[in-house]
Design an enzyme around this catalytic site. Structure first.
Site, PDB file in Angstrom:
ATOM      1  N   ASN A   1      47.457  32.711  38.163  1.00  0.00           N
ATOM      2  CA  ASN A   1      47.682  32.783  39.697  1.00  0.00           C
ATOM      3  C   ASN A   1      46.258  32.298  40.557  1.00  0.00           C
ATOM      4  O   ASN A   1      46.221  32.519  41.538  1.00  0.00           O
ATOM      5  CB  ASN A   1      47.838  34.435  40.153  1.00  0.00           C
ATOM      6  CG  ASN A   1      46.480  35.295  39.836  1.00  0.00           C
ATOM      7  OD1 ASN A   1      45.224  34.694  39.327  1.00  0.00           O
ATOM      8  ND2 ASN A   1      46.827  36.551  40.109  1.00  0.00           N
TER       9      ASN A   1
ATOM     10  N   GLY B   1      40.762  31.238  37.975  1.00  0.00           N
ATOM     11  CA  GLY B   1      40.705  29.875  37.595  1.00  0.00           C
ATOM     12  C   GLY B   1      41.009  28.938  38.663  1.00  0.00           C
ATOM     13  O   GLY B   1      41.020  28.929  39.680  1.00  0.00           O
TER      14      GLY B   1
ATOM     15  N   ALA C   1      44.495  35.597  30.467  1.00  0.00           N
ATOM     16  CA  ALA C   1      44.591  35.875  31.836  1.00  0.00           C
ATOM     17  C   ALA C   1      43.830  37.394  32.119  1.00  0.00           C
ATOM     18  O   ALA C   1      44.106  38.261  31.401  1.00  0.00           O
ATOM     19  CB  ALA C   1      45.779  36.209  32.217  1.00  0.00           C
ATOM     20  N   ALA C   2      43.054  37.515  33.056  1.00  0.00           N
ATOM     21  CA  ALA C   2      42.405  38.797  33.416  1.00  0.00           C
ATOM     22  C   ALA C   2      41.487  38.887  34.848  1.00  0.00           C
ATOM     23  O   ALA C   2      41.500  37.896  35.311  1.00  0.00           O
ATOM     24  CB  ALA C   2      41.219  38.890  32.395  1.00  0.00           C
TER      25      ALA C   2
ATOM     26  N   TYR D   1      35.812  47.111  33.891  1.00  0.00           N
ATOM     27  CA  TYR D   1      36.121  45.907  32.994  1.00  0.00           C
ATOM     28  C   TYR D   1      36.279  46.089  31.682  1.00  0.00           C
ATOM     29  O   TYR D   1      37.292  45.566  30.993  1.00  0.00           O
ATOM     30  CB  TYR D   1      35.768  44.595  33.548  1.00  0.00           C
ATOM     31  CG  TYR D   1      35.853  43.305  32.765  1.00  0.00           C
ATOM     32  CD1 TYR D   1      37.088  42.496  33.048  1.00  0.00           C
ATOM     33  CD2 TYR D   1      34.813  42.871  31.977  1.00  0.00           C
ATOM     34  CE1 TYR D   1      37.299  41.544  32.385  1.00  0.00           C
ATOM     35  CE2 TYR D   1      35.063  41.415  31.188  1.00  0.00           C
ATOM     36  CZ  TYR D   1      36.262  40.937  31.565  1.00  0.00           C
ATOM     37  OH  TYR D   1      36.574  39.667  30.960  1.00  0.00           O
TER      38      TYR D   1
ATOM     39  N   LYS E   1      39.580  45.687  28.991  1.00  0.00           N
ATOM     40  CA  LYS E   1      39.711  44.827  27.939  1.00  0.00           C
ATOM     41  C   LYS E   1      39.648  45.322  26.482  1.00  0.00           C
ATOM     42  O   LYS E   1      40.450  44.951  25.549  1.00  0.00           O
ATOM     43  CB  LYS E   1      38.610  43.749  27.943  1.00  0.00           C
ATOM     44  CG  LYS E   1      38.400  42.744  29.166  1.00  0.00           C
ATOM     45  CD  LYS E   1      39.557  42.053  29.325  1.00  0.00           C
ATOM     46  CE  LYS E   1      39.741  40.792  28.515  1.00  0.00           C
ATOM     47  NZ  LYS E   1      40.895  39.857  28.742  1.00  0.00           N
TER      48      LYS E   1
END
Length: 154
Positions: free
Chosen positions: A35, A39, A80-81, A148, A152
């Protein structure tokens, strides 16, 4: 070595994801979903002719389901994250939506897939906190110091 396969790379416009997609597209059909929240399109521009890029968010169950209906993936590399300890402190809800909700959408689609051979998940060194020993070994003690890191690890 993976050859002649259909591969999904989530987070494929990120630093690691783009390098992975670039390498994999040499011998495979690669689809990148990103999205572009962390990135960058410039990371994938050099090899855009060799990959297919889709821009929806993995948090969209409908988008993920449609992607899996249109493609029979052999492999999924999930990078993705919602990235970073600081961002997760500022917006822990979004962190959980992406890092936990997004992977649930992917895993559900993978579970229904008849073609999938392997799902590869990339976690983060954040699950180790401030590591004392480098390089960090996978079995090193975990120190979940942010939303986070928790998402993860989950």
């Amino acid at each position: 070595m993976i050859r002649d396969s259909k591969i999904l790379v989530t987070g494929g416009a990120g630093f690691i994801g783009s390098h992975l997609a670039e390498r994999l597209c040499q011998d495979n059909k690669v689809v990148v979903i990103d999205n572009l929240s962390s990135g960058f399109e410039c990371n994938i521009e050099p090899f855009l002719p060799y990959i297919q890029v889709v821009l929806p968010d993995i948090c969209s169950k409908d988008a993920v389901d449609l992607l899996f209906k249109l493609h029979e993936f052999d492999y999924v590399f999930h990078l993705a994250a919602h990235v970073g300890n600081v961002l997760s402190l500022e917006n822990p809800k979004r962190d959980m939506e992406v890092n936990i909700g997004g992977i649930i959408n992917l895993l559900e689609a993978c579970r229904k897939s008849k073609s999938l051979k392997k799902f590869v998940y990339s976690s983060s060194s954040a699950v180790y906190g401030d590591a004392k020993d480098l390089p960090i070994k996978e079995d090193a003690p975990k120190s979940l110091e942010s939303p986070y890191a928790c998402s993860k690890y989950a």
